[in-house]
Scaffold this active site. Structure first.
Site, mmCIF file in Angstrom:
data_model
loop_
_atom_site.group_PDB
_atom_site.id
_atom_site.type_symbol
_atom_site.label_atom_id
_atom_site.label_comp_id
_atom_site.label_asym_id
_atom_site.label_seq_id
_atom_site.Cartn_x
_atom_site.Cartn_y
_atom_site.Cartn_z
ATOM 1 N N HIS A 41 0.818 -1.218 0.000
ATOM 2 C CA HIS A 41 0.000 0.000 0.000
ATOM 3 C C HIS A 41 0.849 1.264 0.000
ATOM 4 O O HIS A 41 0.342 2.364 -0.232
ATOM 5 C CB HIS A 41 -1.016 0.005 1.143
ATOM 6 C CG HIS A 41 -0.491 0.442 2.454
ATOM 7 N ND1 HIS A 41 -0.076 -0.446 3.420
ATOM 8 C CD2 HIS A 41 -0.270 1.682 2.978
ATOM 9 C CE1 HIS A 41 0.353 0.236 4.464
ATOM 10 N NE2 HIS A 41 0.258 1.532 4.218
ATOM 11 N N ASP A 89 -0.527 -7.551 1.772
ATOM 12 C CA ASP A 89 0.049 -6.204 1.684
ATOM 13 C C ASP A 89 1.567 -6.242 1.790
ATOM 14 O O ASP A 89 2.164 -5.776 2.780
ATOM 15 C CB ASP A 89 -0.556 -5.305 2.776
ATOM 16 C CG ASP A 89 -0.158 -3.846 2.592
ATOM 17 O OD1 ASP A 89 -0.274 -3.082 3.566
ATOM 18 O OD2 ASP A 89 0.297 -3.486 1.490
ATOM 19 N N SER A 183 4.410 2.107 7.917
ATOM 20 C CA SER A 183 4.045 0.945 7.081
ATOM 21 C C SER A 183 5.280 0.368 6.419
ATOM 22 O O SER A 183 6.190 1.105 6.017
ATOM 23 C CB SER A 183 3.061 1.370 5.986
ATOM 24 O OG SER A 183 1.877 1.857 6.572
HETATM 25 C C1 LIG Z 1 0.971 5.845 0.876
HETATM 26 C C2 LIG Z 1 0.759 5.528 2.335
HETATM 27 C C3 LIG Z 1 1.751 6.302 3.193
HETATM 28 C C4 LIG Z 1 -0.681 5.925 2.739
HETATM 29 C C5 LIG Z 1 -0.911 5.548 4.209
HETATM 30 O O1 LIG Z 1 -0.490 4.510 4.630
HETATM 31 N N1 LIG Z 1 -1.594 6.447 4.989
HETATM 32 C C6 LIG Z 1 -1.830 6.328 6.357
HETATM 33 C C7 LIG Z 1 -2.549 7.347 6.963
HETATM 34 C C8 LIG Z 1 -2.815 7.297 8.318
HETATM 35 C C9 LIG Z 1 -2.356 6.241 9.112
HETATM 36 C C10 LIG Z 1 -1.616 5.206 8.506
HETATM 37 C C11 LIG Z 1 -1.119 4.071 9.320
HETATM 38 C C12 LIG Z 1 0.066 3.411 8.945
HETATM 39 C C13 LIG Z 1 0.525 2.344 9.713
HETATM 40 C C14 LIG Z 1 -0.197 1.885 10.840
HETATM 41 C C15 LIG Z 1 -1.396 2.542 11.181
HETATM 42 C C16 LIG Z 1 -2.231 2.080 12.325
HETATM 43 N N2 LIG Z 1 -1.583 1.783 13.515
HETATM 44 C C17 LIG Z 1 -1.840 3.622 10.439
HETATM 45 C C18 LIG Z 1 -1.356 5.256 7.132
#
Ligand SMILES: CC(C)CC(=O)Nc1cccc(-c2cccc(CN)c2)c1
Length: 232
Positions: A41, A89, A183
């Site tokens: 993602h 993912d 992520s």
């Molecule tokens: C292209 C990508 C960066 C888009 C994206 O991932 N957005 C985004 C926005 C808000 C929270 C998160 C997020 C990530 C990792 C863990 C979590 C929850 N613990 C949230 C992720």
């Protein structure tokens, strides 16, 4: 990382920062000399542009002796990954050349035995993701310890309501949690990468939405197959 603290520099020499135009987008980690594992993602909205991979870093901005930005030869998202759910993912990135391994750049072994990590096991997760709810981004690598929670609890109606498959795992997200930009980073339990951070409900620090990870063991054959076929 919400509620965490600055990591000891270079204690996680496998950590990678996936960057576009010099900006950190997602985490990742070195699984072989020429391969980084991250989350599919993270390619959302990149319009097929290839990442650059920063290895050997603690600070994203300051010059550091073993910090090096690598070009990516190819990016391979798991064929089952899609933007509608968190399934499959995973993203494999082949570097243009083998990474120069040293005290600051090392491969992290991943779990190959497909067995759930026991609930309450304390694991650790690190990243350059946001450190506040308002989205403040850190310059230095952050880390936090989190306990694994059972799939049964994570799948409760009031949590992720039956969306957590046997190829996913969860950690408690009360206050201390992964967040945007984390992520793709590894969930490390007893020194072994068991999971890859996925965005899940894209909510951070709310105990009702535990952090979700793609378990790596179920994908070991896919990972080995991709690395073998691209070996050329
Ligand atoms: C292209 C990508 C960066 C888009 C994206 O991932 N957005 C985004 C926005 C808000 C929270 C998160 C997020 C990530 C990792 C863990 C979590 C929850 N613990 C949230 C992720």
């Amino acid at each position: 990382i919400l509620g965490g603290y600055e990591a000891r520099p270079h204690l996680r020499p496998y950590m990678a920062s996936l960057q576009l135009d010099g900006q950190h987008v997602c985490g990742g980690f070195l699984i072989a000399e020429q391969w980084v594992l991250s989350a599919a993602h993270c390619t959302e909205g990149t319009n097929g542009k290839l990442f650059q991979v920063l290895l050997g870093a603690h600070s994203l901005s300051e010059p550091e002796p073993h910090k090096r930005l690598y070009r990516v030869r190819t990016q391979i998202a798991h064929p089952g990954s899609n933007i509608h759910n968190n399934r499959d993912d995973l993203l494999l990135l082949q570097l243009e050349e083998k990474a120069e391994l040293n005290a600051h750049v090392k491969v992290l072994p991943f779990q190959r035995e497909d067995r759930d990590v026991e609930a309450d096991t304390m694991c650790e997760v690190a990243g350059w993701g946001t450190i506040t709810h308002s989205g403040r981004r850190p310059d230095k690598l952050q880390q936090v310890e989190r306990p694994v929670i059972s799939r049964e609890l994570c799948n409760h109606r009031t949590r992720h309501d039956q969306t957590i498959t046997e190829k996913m795992m969860c950690t408690d997200s009360r206050k201390k949690d992964t967040c945007k930009g984390d992520s793709g980073g590894p969930l490390v339990c007893n020194g072994v990468a068991e999971g890859v951070v996925t965005a899940g409900s894209r909510v951070c620090g709310n105990y009702k939405k535990p952090a979700i990870y793609t378990r790596i063991a179920p994908y070991a054959a896919w990972i080995d197959g991709v690395m073998a076929s691209a070996a050329g």
